[in-house]
Design an enzyme around this catalytic site. Sequence first.
Site, PDB file in Angstrom:
ATOM      1  CE1 TYR A  15      -0.861  10.542   5.233  1.00 22.52           C
ATOM      2  CE2 TYR A  15       1.254  10.342   4.266  1.00 22.52           C
ATOM      3  CZ  TYR A  15       0.159   9.649   4.808  1.00 22.52           C
ATOM      4  OH  TYR A  15       0.082   8.192   4.499  1.00 22.52           O
ATOM      5  NE  ARG A  75       4.501  15.645   6.276  1.00 21.27           N
ATOM      6  CZ  ARG A  75       5.676  15.638   6.085  1.00 21.27           C
ATOM      7  NH1 ARG A  75       6.410  16.640   5.596  1.00 21.27           N
ATOM      8  NH2 ARG A  75       6.575  14.606   6.674  1.00 21.27           N
ATOM      9  CE1 TYR A 122       2.892  13.604  12.448  1.00 26.09           C
ATOM     10  CE2 TYR A 122       2.698  14.459  10.229  1.00 26.09           C
ATOM     11  CZ  TYR A 122       2.232  13.885  11.233  1.00 26.09           C
ATOM     12  OH  TYR A 122       1.164  13.035  11.151  1.00 26.09           O
ATOM     13  CB  CYS A 166      -3.266  34.322  15.490  1.00 22.81           C
ATOM     14  SG  CYS A 166      -3.533  35.747  14.889  1.00 22.81           S
ATOM     15  CD  GLU A 226      -2.072  -2.240   1.273  1.00 26.88           C
ATOM     16  OE1 GLU A 226      -1.367  -2.662   2.307  1.00 26.88           O
ATOM     17  OE2 GLU A 226      -2.720  -3.057   0.224  1.00 26.88           O
ATOM     18  N   PRO A 227       1.526   1.654  -1.136  1.00 27.88           N
ATOM     19  CG  PRO A 227       2.280   1.846  -3.237  1.00 27.88           C
ATOM     20  CD  PRO A 227       1.372   1.178  -2.433  1.00 27.88           C
ATOM     21  N   GLY A 228       1.865   5.054  -0.537  1.00 27.76           N
ATOM     22  CA  GLY A 228       1.186   6.349  -0.631  1.00 27.76           C
ATOM     23  C   GLY A 228       2.094   7.499  -0.515  1.00 27.76           C
ATOM     24  NE  ARG A 229       5.363  10.050   4.118  1.00 30.42           N
ATOM     25  CZ  ARG A 229       5.074  10.679   5.163  1.00 30.42           C
ATOM     26  NH1 ARG A 229       5.287  11.934   4.895  1.00 30.42           N
ATOM     27  NH2 ARG A 229       4.519  10.363   6.084  1.00 30.42           N
TER      28      ARG A 229
END
Length: 452
Positions: free
Chosen positions: A398, A337, A341, A369, A298-301
């Site tokens: 993402y 992100r 992260y 803000c 299941e590749p995504g990124r």
Amino acid sequence: MADFSGPLPGAEPDAAALIAARPHLTMNADHGLMLEGVPLAVIAAELGSPCWVYGAETIRTRLAALRAALAKAGLGATDFHYAVKANDHLAILAIMAAAGAGADVVSGGELARARHAGIPASHIVYSGVGKSFRDLQLAVGEGIGQVNVESREELAMLSAVAEAAGRRVDLVLRVNPDVDAKTHAKITTGLAENKFGIAWAEVESVYAYAGSLPGLNPVGLAMHIGSQIVSVEPFDTAFARMAEMIGRLRAAGHTVTRLDCGGGIGISYEDGSGIALDDYAGVMAKHLGSLGLKLMMEPGRWLVGPAGLLLSSVIIAKKTGNRAFLVLDAAMNDLVRPAMYDAWHGIVPVAAADFGTPDMPVDVVGPVCETGDTFAKDRLLPALGPDALVAILDAGAYGAVMSSTYNARPLAAAALVDGDRWTTVTPRQQVTELWSRETVPAWLTETAGETG
């Protein structure tokens, strides 16, 4: 801890190096930065900023490269199910469908999106730790190819749904192999302390339980140890453990015909490399190639991350004390992100005239803000004035899917590039749409006199 192997302070690649490491990007002396064959300035002039831009041919090329690496390792029959959570835009899903990839979904909404985009139900895998009864009814009703079950409790629910529908459902058990993926704590999923999967010591008993329930057909195992894994070693360890468990299940008389290897292949947000595909395919073949399994992943990124970017314009360049700030019209509500992260993204100017001019350290921030609304600190960039365009790289995964309307900021527009053509695939959200689904109770607007 960041979810990438970022550059050391002072060793960040400059704009030229970032572009050179990404074959889908070029700097044209006349038109500025281009994605595939389209000048980004042209898109910004029509759609405004901030604006997401995705490259269709880039996605196809990356999927082909992944397929080629597995085929070279003797794993050419591997099934690909794109991880929809990385980027669920219908245009992206349509690209996957046309290329023969299925979908890995984690909600009823993602399942509906994948079906609407033309992905056959038989080529959809339903993952996720918290499937509701209604989710399972939808999955069984659609006749999807596989359910990745994560608990005894879910098995009982799925059996009840399957019986009521008069169907027999193929399932695999998602195993928690207790392997440290060496990635960000918030995106690691394969440790015993994580909420995902079935504990290693319980797999054999739960597999037997699955086989005893009506309407269920246990056919194998699944794993997913985390996201943005930039070393092959965790996969090596996890694949070895999964092979061991498959052997134990078969020795106990169980039928095991599938292994879903999950996703998690990381990319380099710095030099564009990430895990060497041949190395990944090599460890997969070493442990799993001789087991006679239907392999899935299941590749995504890895597929969509480098294929997308976020265009933004400078609102103002300012100094506060001894700090220089470049305030963009993009913000953490668009790309969260870095705030969530501490993730590193390359940032490059779009205009050709800005290349070759002296760089200076600057904090690149948004207008929200929150102090956390920061894309980069002490990033070396040329002096950029109001309305100058920049591209925040590797934002195809993402990015838009995690966007919000915080500070009443409308969602950004999106464009799809395909070679030398492009089109709008999401118009910019209008401010009035932010409250279009809200109502105000009548009693709140009544005057004191009217209420007596």
